[in-house]
Design a protein around this motif. Structure first.
Motif, mmCIF file in Angstrom:
data_model
loop_
_atom_site.group_PDB
_atom_site.id
_atom_site.type_symbol
_atom_site.label_atom_id
_atom_site.label_comp_id
_atom_site.label_asym_id
_atom_site.label_seq_id
_atom_site.Cartn_x
_atom_site.Cartn_y
_atom_site.Cartn_z
ATOM 1 N N TYR A 100 0.869 -1.181 0.000
ATOM 2 C CA TYR A 100 0.000 0.000 0.000
ATOM 3 C C TYR A 100 0.899 1.222 0.000
ATOM 4 C CZ TYR A 100 -3.811 3.161 1.341
ATOM 5 O OH TYR A 100 -4.737 4.174 1.373
ATOM 6 N N GLY A 101 1.036 1.846 -1.169
ATOM 7 C CA GLY A 101 1.989 2.931 -1.302
ATOM 8 C C GLY A 101 3.386 2.407 -1.038
ATOM 9 N N ASP A 102 4.132 3.115 -0.179
ATOM 10 C CA ASP A 102 5.468 2.663 0.209
ATOM 11 C C ASP A 102 5.429 1.699 1.387
ATOM 12 O OD1 ASP A 102 6.638 4.243 -1.746
ATOM 13 O OD2 ASP A 102 6.785 5.980 -0.413
ATOM 14 N N GLY A 103 4.246 1.491 1.947
ATOM 15 C CA GLY A 103 4.112 0.629 3.116
ATOM 16 C C GLY A 103 3.252 -0.576 2.834
ATOM 17 N N TRP A 104 2.417 -0.909 3.815
ATOM 18 C CA TRP A 104 1.612 -2.119 3.727
ATOM 19 C C TRP A 104 0.213 -1.865 4.274
ATOM 20 C CZ3 TRP A 104 3.564 -6.579 1.571
ATOM 21 C CH2 TRP A 104 4.948 -6.600 1.363
ATOM 22 N N LEU A 105 -0.710 -2.621 3.754
ATOM 23 C CA LEU A 105 -2.057 -2.709 4.295
ATOM 24 C C LEU A 105 -2.173 -4.085 4.915
ATOM 25 C CD1 LEU A 105 -4.891 -1.211 4.265
ATOM 26 C CD2 LEU A 105 -5.418 -2.697 2.332
ATOM 27 N N ALA A 106 -2.558 -4.145 6.189
ATOM 28 C CA ALA A 106 -2.534 -5.437 6.886
ATOM 29 C C ALA A 106 -3.735 -5.563 7.810
ATOM 30 C CB ALA A 106 -1.234 -5.579 7.682
ATOM 31 N N ALA A 107 -4.290 -6.783 7.903
ATOM 32 C CA ALA A 107 -5.487 -7.050 8.712
ATOM 33 C C ALA A 107 -5.150 -8.030 9.819
ATOM 34 C CB ALA A 107 -6.609 -7.610 7.843
ATOM 35 N N ARG A 108 -5.650 -7.757 11.021
ATOM 36 C CA ARG A 108 -5.450 -8.629 12.168
ATOM 37 C C ARG A 108 -6.784 -8.814 12.888
ATOM 38 N NH1 ARG A 108 -4.865 -4.746 16.433
ATOM 39 N NH2 ARG A 108 -4.300 -2.697 15.602
ATOM 40 N N GLN A 109 -6.880 -9.901 13.624
ATOM 41 C CA GLN A 109 -8.118 -10.259 14.311
ATOM 42 C C GLN A 109 -7.840 -10.417 15.794
ATOM 43 O OE1 GLN A 109 -9.851 -14.063 13.219
ATOM 44 N NE2 GLN A 109 -11.897 -13.199 13.231
ATOM 45 N N ASP A 110 -8.759 -9.894 16.633
ATOM 46 C CA ASP A 110 -8.585 -10.059 18.071
ATOM 47 C C ASP A 110 -9.299 -11.318 18.547
ATOM 48 O OD1 ASP A 110 -11.312 -9.499 18.378
ATOM 49 O OD2 ASP A 110 -10.980 -7.400 18.906
ATOM 50 N N GLY A 111 -9.238 -11.576 19.856
ATOM 51 C CA GLY A 111 -9.818 -12.795 20.405
ATOM 52 C C GLY A 111 -11.319 -12.871 20.298
ATOM 53 N N ASP A 112 -11.990 -11.734 20.074
ATOM 54 C CA ASP A 112 -13.445 -11.696 19.938
ATOM 55 C C ASP A 112 -13.899 -11.775 18.490
ATOM 56 O OD1 ASP A 112 -13.798 -11.467 22.699
ATOM 57 O OD2 ASP A 112 -13.553 -9.280 22.621
ATOM 58 N N GLY A 113 -12.952 -11.977 17.583
ATOM 59 C CA GLY A 113 -13.307 -12.086 16.178
ATOM 60 C C GLY A 113 -13.424 -10.761 15.457
ATOM 61 N N ARG A 114 -13.117 -9.660 16.123
ATOM 62 C CA ARG A 114 -13.179 -8.343 15.468
ATOM 63 C C ARG A 114 -11.907 -8.116 14.655
ATOM 64 N NH1 ARG A 114 -15.319 -6.742 20.793
ATOM 65 N NH2 ARG A 114 -13.132 -6.423 21.359
ATOM 66 N N TRP A 115 -12.076 -7.446 13.516
ATOM 67 C CA TRP A 115 -10.955 -7.195 12.620
ATOM 68 C C TRP A 115 -10.518 -5.739 12.684
ATOM 69 C CZ3 TRP A 115 -8.242 -10.828 10.085
ATOM 70 C CH2 TRP A 115 -8.822 -12.101 9.971
ATOM 71 N N THR A 116 -9.214 -5.549 12.595
ATOM 72 C CA THR A 116 -8.636 -4.220 12.487
ATOM 73 C C THR A 116 -7.761 -4.186 11.248
ATOM 74 O OG1 THR A 116 -8.622 -3.852 14.875
ATOM 75 C CG2 THR A 116 -7.160 -2.481 13.562
#
Length: 380
Positions: A100-116
């Motif tokens: 994503y541009g010069d960096g990254w786009l990244a997705a993570r999930q917490d213990g409750d199943g919510r995504w960031t």
């Protein structure tokens, strides 16, 4: 019109593979040293006449070692992402990442199943974050991504971004939450501007579809299930009800918003279109994560539904062996798929011409974990 989602195809985004059977829930090993050549031999143009290849047995142990995977590979345990020759140590245990541009786009999930969804700078610092309920959707060429984000009150927003960050931000489409428990997510791109979107009511199990184009939302009435879409052709792959009440795999003309199938197949479930839209991934209609004879993967002619090549696993007594449903097109002629045999996992490159290469692995994983992921995209 809404229909009850019998075999809801969007579950791969809602659950992101959490329920995939132990040895099949894989993506790709990261940062591995491979023995043998690191360049794939150029192949002549592929004859795509349906049925010319037939069935191919896949065994990563005996396969020729080829180049590493050409799409982003995330290792949740090692917290790394690999793309081409670049290996990056990530600040979190991300399950999906793309440039994503010069960096990254990244997705993570917490213990409750919510995504960031984090946008990372070139220095891997979090620039900003978006909250959602699922992974993001990447176009086949990696040039765009779409994601649905909840405002925490009553509205979801469908966002469509240029991954190179070279164009102005587009307007967001606002989707009202509807009944309590509703969730919104993205299925795929029908074009660069149009994003096929679903709204799932968890309480009733009903699902409806919309097409987001900037701020504009258009209902896609009558569509029962959608698994993927092709921006090259505007086709949608999903499911439909047939006369005897079954839910069968089907394709649709998404640009006309038609709910009438172009063709159906009650023995398969559908996956992703090739970048040019001419081919389509398919799995056996029974749960591919259960192993057994139906845990392979097929390539179909997207126009007719006829098979071009079927890949099957090499069975082993007393161990779960199979190809996971997390399959990504590396280019128009090659798939990247994850292959599991007990606690050993590989990434194999499957050619439309019937060729098989080992792209990464093996690595040893704990049974029941989903530590390795593939994301569509291309090298920078």
């Amino acid at each position: 019109m809404r229909r009850r989602a019998r075999r809801i195809q969007v579950r791969r985004r809602v659950t992101a593979g959490v329920a995939v059977a132990a040895a099949l829930a894989v993506a790709v090993p990261v940062g591995l040293a491979l023995d043998g050549p690191v360049r794939r031999t150029e192949q002549p143009p592929v004859d795509r006449t349906p049925g010319v290849v037939g069935t191919v047995r896949v065994d990563p142990r005996s396969a020729t070692v080829g180049a590493g995977p050409g799409t982003p590979l995330t290792d949740v345990t090692a917290r790394t992402v690999t793309l081409g020759d670049e290996v990056v140590a990530l600040p979190e245990a991300y399950e999906q990442a793309t440039p994503y541009g010069d960096g990254w786009l990244a997705a993570r999930q917490d213990g409750d199943g919510r995504w960031t969804l984090d946008r990372l700078t070139a220095d891997l610092e979090v620039e900003d974050s978006t909250q959602g309920n699922s992974l993001f959707t990447v176009s086949p060429d990696g040039s765009r991504y779409a994601v649905a984000s909840f405002d925490g009150v009553d509205t979801w927003f469908v966002m469509n971004y240029d991954t190179a960050r070279q164009e102005p931000e587009r307007p967001w489409a606002a989707v009202t939450q509807g009944p309590d428990g509703s969730e919104v997510g993205t299925v795929g791109f029908l074009s660069d501007d149009e994003v096929l979107t679903y709204r799932l009511d968890q309480a009733t199990g009903t699902i409806s579809y919309l097409v987001a184009n900037g701020e504009q939302l258009t209902p896609y009435d009558g569509l029962e299930g959608a698994q993927s879409a092709s921006p090259a052709t505007g086709m949608v792959a999903g499911s439909t009800a047939v006369d005897d009440g079954r839910s069968c795999a089907a394709t649709f003309d998404g640009r006309s918003r038609s709910a009438d199938p172009l063709w159906t197949d009650c023995d398969r479930e559908l996956g992703q279109f090739s970048p040019d839209g001419s081919l389509l991934v398919a799995f056996g209609a029974s749960d591919p994560g259960a192993g057994g004879d139906e845990s392979g993967v097929s390539v179909l002619d997207a126009t007719t539904g006829r098979p071009v090549v079927d890949f099957e696993v090499t069975p082993v007594r007393d161990r779960v062996v199979g190809i996971a449903t997390q399959v990504v097109w590396e280019d128009d002629e090659h798939l990247l798929a994850t292959y599991s045999d007990g606690d050993q996992q590989w990434v194999v490159r499957l050619g439309v011409d019937g060729s098989v290469e080992r792209a990464a692995g093996p690595v040893t994983v704990d049974l029941g974990t989903v530590g390795l992921r593939l994301t569509p995209g291309r090298a920078r």
